[in-house]
Design a protein around this motif. Sequence first.
Motif, PDB file in Angstrom:
ATOM      1  N   CYS A 136      -6.091  22.626  44.381  1.00 18.13           N
ATOM      2  CA  CYS A 136      -6.067  21.573  45.365  1.00 18.13           C
ATOM      3  C   CYS A 136      -6.089  22.577  46.861  1.00 18.13           C
ATOM      4  CB  CYS A 136      -4.715  21.082  45.313  1.00 18.13           C
ATOM      5  SG  CYS A 136      -4.502  19.790  46.538  1.00 18.13           S
ATOM      6  N   GLN A 137      -7.284  21.966  47.298  1.00 19.12           N
ATOM      7  CA  GLN A 137      -7.789  22.213  48.540  1.00 19.12           C
ATOM      8  C   GLN A 137      -7.755  21.461  49.893  1.00 19.12           C
ATOM      9  OE1 GLN A 137     -11.838  24.237  49.064  1.00 19.12           O
ATOM     10  NE2 GLN A 137     -11.055  25.507  50.529  1.00 19.12           N
ATOM     11  N   GLU A 138      -8.167  20.198  49.263  1.00 18.47           N
ATOM     12  CA  GLU A 138      -8.065  19.034  50.118  1.00 18.47           C
ATOM     13  C   GLU A 138      -7.090  17.920  49.628  1.00 18.47           C
ATOM     14  OE1 GLU A 138      -9.829  18.481  52.934  1.00 18.47           O
ATOM     15  OE2 GLU A 138     -10.599  20.575  52.680  1.00 18.47           O
ATOM     16  N   LEU A 139      -5.961  17.517  50.461  1.00 23.02           N
ATOM     17  CA  LEU A 139      -4.938  17.026  50.016  1.00 23.02           C
ATOM     18  C   LEU A 139      -5.563  15.395  49.961  1.00 23.02           C
ATOM     19  CD1 LEU A 139      -2.071  18.113  52.311  1.00 23.02           C
ATOM     20  CD2 LEU A 139      -2.363  18.177  49.817  1.00 23.02           C
ATOM     21  N   SER A 140      -6.476  15.016  50.683  1.00 23.58           N
ATOM     22  CA  SER A 140      -6.965  13.912  50.808  1.00 23.58           C
ATOM     23  C   SER A 140      -7.698  13.129  49.299  1.00 23.58           C
ATOM     24  CB  SER A 140      -8.064  13.341  51.869  1.00 23.58           C
ATOM     25  OG  SER A 140      -9.178  14.306  51.684  1.00 23.58           O
ATOM     26  N   LEU A 141      -7.890  14.280  48.603  1.00 27.35           N
ATOM     27  CA  LEU A 141      -8.598  14.143  47.195  1.00 27.35           C
ATOM     28  C   LEU A 141      -7.674  14.182  46.345  1.00 27.35           C
ATOM     29  CD1 LEU A 141     -12.141  15.947  47.587  1.00 27.35           C
ATOM     30  CD2 LEU A 141     -11.617  13.541  47.933  1.00 27.35           C
ATOM     31  N   TRP A 142      -6.483  14.525  46.491  1.00 21.19           N
ATOM     32  CA  TRP A 142      -5.548  14.936  45.399  1.00 21.19           C
ATOM     33  C   TRP A 142      -5.169  13.540  44.657  1.00 21.19           C
ATOM     34  CZ3 TRP A 142      -3.928  18.458  42.140  1.00 21.19           C
ATOM     35  CH2 TRP A 142      -2.675  18.111  41.485  1.00 21.19           C
ATOM     36  N   GLY A 143      -5.162  12.607  45.131  1.00 16.28           N
ATOM     37  CA  GLY A 143      -4.724  11.253  44.572  1.00 16.28           C
ATOM     38  C   GLY A 143      -5.818  10.915  43.210  1.00 16.28           C
ATOM     39  N   LYS A 144      -6.906  11.292  43.157  1.00 13.76           N
ATOM     40  CA  LYS A 144      -7.899  11.204  42.215  1.00 13.76           C
ATOM     41  C   LYS A 144      -7.414  11.725  40.992  1.00 13.76           C
ATOM     42  CE  LYS A 144     -10.752   9.905  45.318  1.00 13.76           C
ATOM     43  NZ  LYS A 144     -11.186   8.314  45.611  1.00 13.76           N
ATOM     44  N   ILE A 145      -6.834  12.974  41.001  1.00  6.94           N
ATOM     45  CA  ILE A 145      -6.425  13.725  39.919  1.00  6.94           C
ATOM     46  C   ILE A 145      -4.699  13.604  39.473  1.00  6.94           C
ATOM     47  CG2 ILE A 145      -6.035  15.981  40.943  1.00  6.94           C
ATOM     48  CD1 ILE A 145      -7.583  15.133  37.265  1.00  6.94           C
TER      49      ILE A 145
END
Length: 435
Positions: free
Chosen positions: A66-75
């Motif tokens: 996890c590097q970008e929190l804005s993309l965490w919701g995808k996974i």
Amino acid sequence: MRKIIKEIKKIHSISDYKKLCKKVFNKIDYVFNERLVGNIQAYYYLSRQRNKTERENDKIKIIFLCQELSLWGKIEPVFEKMKEYPEIETIVLAIPHHDMTNMDSPEHYTDVNRAYDYFGKRDDSVINARISETEWFDLKELKPDYVFYQRPYDHYLPIPYKSKNVMKYSRICYLPYGYFDSYIFECVINRNFMRYVSIFFADNMDSFSLVKKQFHQNIKSQKSILTGYPILEEVIKRSDQYVKKEKQWNKQIMWTPRWTIDDSLGGSHFFMYKDNFVEYMEENSDDYFVCRPHPLAFENFVKEGLMTLEEVNEYIKKYDECKNGEIDSSTDYLEKFLNTDVLITDISGIVIEFFLLGKPIIFCGSYAGMTESYQEVFSTFYVCNSWEEIVSILNKLALNNDSLKEKRVAVLNKIKNQHRGATNRIIDSLNNNDV
């Protein structure tokens, strides 16, 4: 060959000749080292991973980068669901953000690890990737069975976590961070990255077919599995559970401009409408306005010289000073979606998520390279090519004149069924060793 001939015609001196030679040799070096050698390495290590007969851990150990929190919701739906399985151990490796304004420095990462700060407050199974300014956590020590990547772009990652290094000791899994609805999003299926991927979890038939073709040379070691998109399953679930709150505002309007003005990548209408949006917000004090640019938008605008940092801060300040508006950069944008009545947007991988809520979408411009299967979804958008057209549609919607509502509902009901069960399909494929 044509490019080389053009370059030869430009030669007027020994200096020009040396420059051409350098370009040619750099190209040869790239093709040999990055492509040929990379493909050979990928084939060797992927085959070795496939031929493993025994796991090195008692449980299936799965690492999520996890590097970008804005993309965490995808996974995140997959990560949370895996916790219910006693035979699976999940760990988050939190990596600091790479500053796009300093892309020339490959090791330039922010001092604050926002991902670690976020997970450290809510989850014990998180590791700070950065040990010191020059030292990174040794992921290999964990002996992971699978490593999930957020993005298919190695240049954002520290050297130890680049896919070509991790695939030597673990199987790499990838679920697209953006819904595949346009062929310009082939960037989310980056070929240089994908050659190191063991398992691709396809969000739809278009991405499944595309990746399956990429994997054809190493079909025994690489799998493309059509699972559906977990984030869409989450949208459906949260939409069904959502309880409408008493509204403080007449309606909420959200704008999601793209991060680049490059038309070949979809383009952005940010600079065309940024002042209009603020003016409209100030004139309509009974409505609430949310501007949520792509997470990399402002960084990229500064990097490309389209805005200065001072201009970015000044623009954000306009929203801070307005009681009925905000610049949103929250991790959980689904909450904002649920409270939004109308979405104004450029091409984006998150539009499909808002679409499943059944609310009207105003689309700016044209949808470049749209896949055939997405055309039905796009036919339910209000397409506008000017600010005046956008305001006209907003006025009609304010009067409950939503001419595309019936069509929109019919299309979204078909799509919902394709993504129910997506999370379980991903976990079952790993847990049952189907891959």
